[in-house]
Write a protein that holds these residues in place. Structure first.
Motif, short mmCIF file in Angstrom:
data_model
loop_
_atom_site.label_atom_id
_atom_site.label_comp_id
_atom_site.label_asym_id
_atom_site.label_seq_id
_atom_site.Cartn_x
_atom_site.Cartn_y
_atom_site.Cartn_z
N THR A 1 0.85 -1.19 0.00
CA THR A 1 0.00 0.00 0.00
C THR A 1 0.88 1.24 0.00
N ALA A 2 0.30 2.36 -0.34
CA ALA A 2 1.05 3.61 -0.33
C ALA A 2 1.55 3.92 1.07
N ALA A 3 0.76 3.59 2.08
CA ALA A 3 1.18 3.85 3.45
C ALA A 3 2.41 3.02 3.81
N GLU A 4 2.43 1.75 3.37
CA GLU A 4 3.59 0.88 3.66
C GLU A 4 4.85 1.41 2.95
N ARG B 1 1.73 10.78 -0.45
CA ARG B 1 1.55 11.38 -1.77
C ARG B 1 2.75 11.05 -2.68
N THR B 2 3.96 11.18 -2.10
CA THR B 2 5.16 10.83 -2.87
C THR B 2 5.18 9.36 -3.20
N ALA B 3 4.78 8.52 -2.25
CA ALA B 3 4.75 7.07 -2.49
C ALA B 3 3.80 6.73 -3.64
N ARG B 4 2.62 7.38 -3.68
CA ARG B 4 1.67 7.11 -4.77
C ARG B 4 2.24 7.56 -6.11
N ARG B 5 2.93 8.71 -6.12
CA ARG B 5 3.54 9.19 -7.36
C ARG B 5 4.59 8.19 -7.86
N ASP B 6 5.39 7.65 -6.93
CA ASP B 6 6.43 6.69 -7.33
C ASP B 6 5.81 5.41 -7.86
N LEU B 7 4.76 4.93 -7.22
CA LEU B 7 4.09 3.72 -7.70
C LEU B 7 3.49 3.94 -9.08
N ASP B 8 2.87 5.11 -9.27
CA ASP B 8 2.32 5.43 -10.60
C ASP B 8 3.43 5.55 -11.63
N ALA B 9 4.58 6.12 -11.22
CA ALA B 9 5.70 6.30 -12.15
C ALA B 9 6.23 4.97 -12.64
#
Length: 315
Positions: A20-23, A33-41
């Motif tokens: 998850t983004a939190a993990e 927010r940065t984690a979600r951007r990296d996963l999307d990237a």
């Protein structure tokens, strides 16, 4: 840092069934927010990662790929090792992780992934003081593919005088020097470097590259860059610098400065390279607080002339 984070996210996806983004945020010490951007990237870059919504949702690799990296295609594995390989600016921890990961790659991917990891050198320093921005050249991808696959290419090339030639070369590596790109190759005339933006055509062959067994792209580029720097700055000035002035000289001259040993009075011997006496004297005249130029006589004479002119004008 972005490449390092993306690599770390991919490792998490390989190690766990889903994240998850939190993990990811907690593991990498970044915001969600940065984690979600990296996963999307990762997904935008072609890595087969997808997201699921709702309770128990998160991000997964297609096919549930884990430590065998079976969720990656050959081109995706190559891309991963290209952006964070041993010749890149990735941290030692990332490079160590890559050395472990390459052993987990499916056999068909392993050879090209290793080739991708050593196919590129990033040299951030521009030639001289140039700040010209060069867009990615037309044939960059084709040449990098030839390097990774280890095949010779028939190269069309326009030299600095505008003359077009064609030749068959053995591509050994790609170098980004500032914003300019270069191809390092073996040719019939020995090792040669070509500016990629002057390449007019690329025709890969089925013939394998004759790659020297001990060839190292980073070491080869250092030799090439040192030789170019010597040609661009043929004049060498010898000087003595007070110890606390070495930092000033490093900021002023960068790679044109060579620092030697200490003298009996505690000063440090240095050599500074430049294009000609007039220009170099102009650079040195503001450093008199830290520096005493000992040679050559022509530069000392120009410094004395500059000093006299300054006294006459400003008293």
């Amino acid at each position: 840092m972005r490449a390092d984070r993306l690599m770390a996210v991919l490792l998490l996806l390989q190690q766990r069934e889903h994240v998850t983004a939190a993990e990811v945020a907690r593991e990498l010490e970044v915001s969600e927010r940065t984690a979600r951007r990296d996963l999307d990237a990762l997904g935008m870059a072609g890595v087969p990662v997808y997201s699921t919504q709702g309770r128990g949702g998160g991000w997964r690799l297609v096919g549930g790929a884990r430590t065998d990296l079976s969720g990656l295609t050959a081109s995706e594995a190559r891309a991963l090792f290209l952006v964070a390989g041993p010749a890149s600016a990735a941290t030692p921890a990332v490079k160590a992780a890559l050395r472990k990961l390459v052993r987990a790659l499916p056999e068909p991917f392993r050879e090209q992934a290793e080739a991708a990891a050593s196919s590129l050198v990033m040299d951030a320093q521009q030639w001289g003081s140039s700040r010209v921005e060069h867009p990615p050249p037309r044939f960059l991808d084709e040449l990098q593919d030839a390097v990774i696959r280890g095949v010779q290419v028939r190269l069309g090339y326009v030299d600095r005088d505008g003359a077009l030639t064609e030749r068959t070369v053995h591509p050994l590596g790609i170098v980004a020097k500032g914003t300019a790109w270069y191809l390092v190759s073996r040719t019939e005339a020995g090792r040669r470097t070509f500016r990629v933006d002057r390449v007019s055509s690329v025709d890969p062959t089925d013939d394998p590259v004759d790659r020297p067994q001990d060839f190292d792209l980073a070491e080869s580029w250092r030799e090439i860059a040192d030789e170019v720097d010597r040609r661009r700055t043929p004049l060498e000035v010898r000087a003595l610098c007070v110890p606390h002035g070495i930092g000033v000289l490093r900021m002023a001259f960068g790679g044109r400065l060579e620092v030697g040993g200490s003298t009996t009075d505690g000063r440090i011997e240095v050599v500074i390279r430049g294009q000609d006496e007039y220009v170099l004297a102009g650079e040195l005249c503001g450093l008199v607080e830290w520096l005493e130029v000992t040679g050559p006589p022509g530069v000392r004479g120009r410094l004395a002339s500059i000093g006299g002119a300054l006294v006459e004008r400003y008293g």
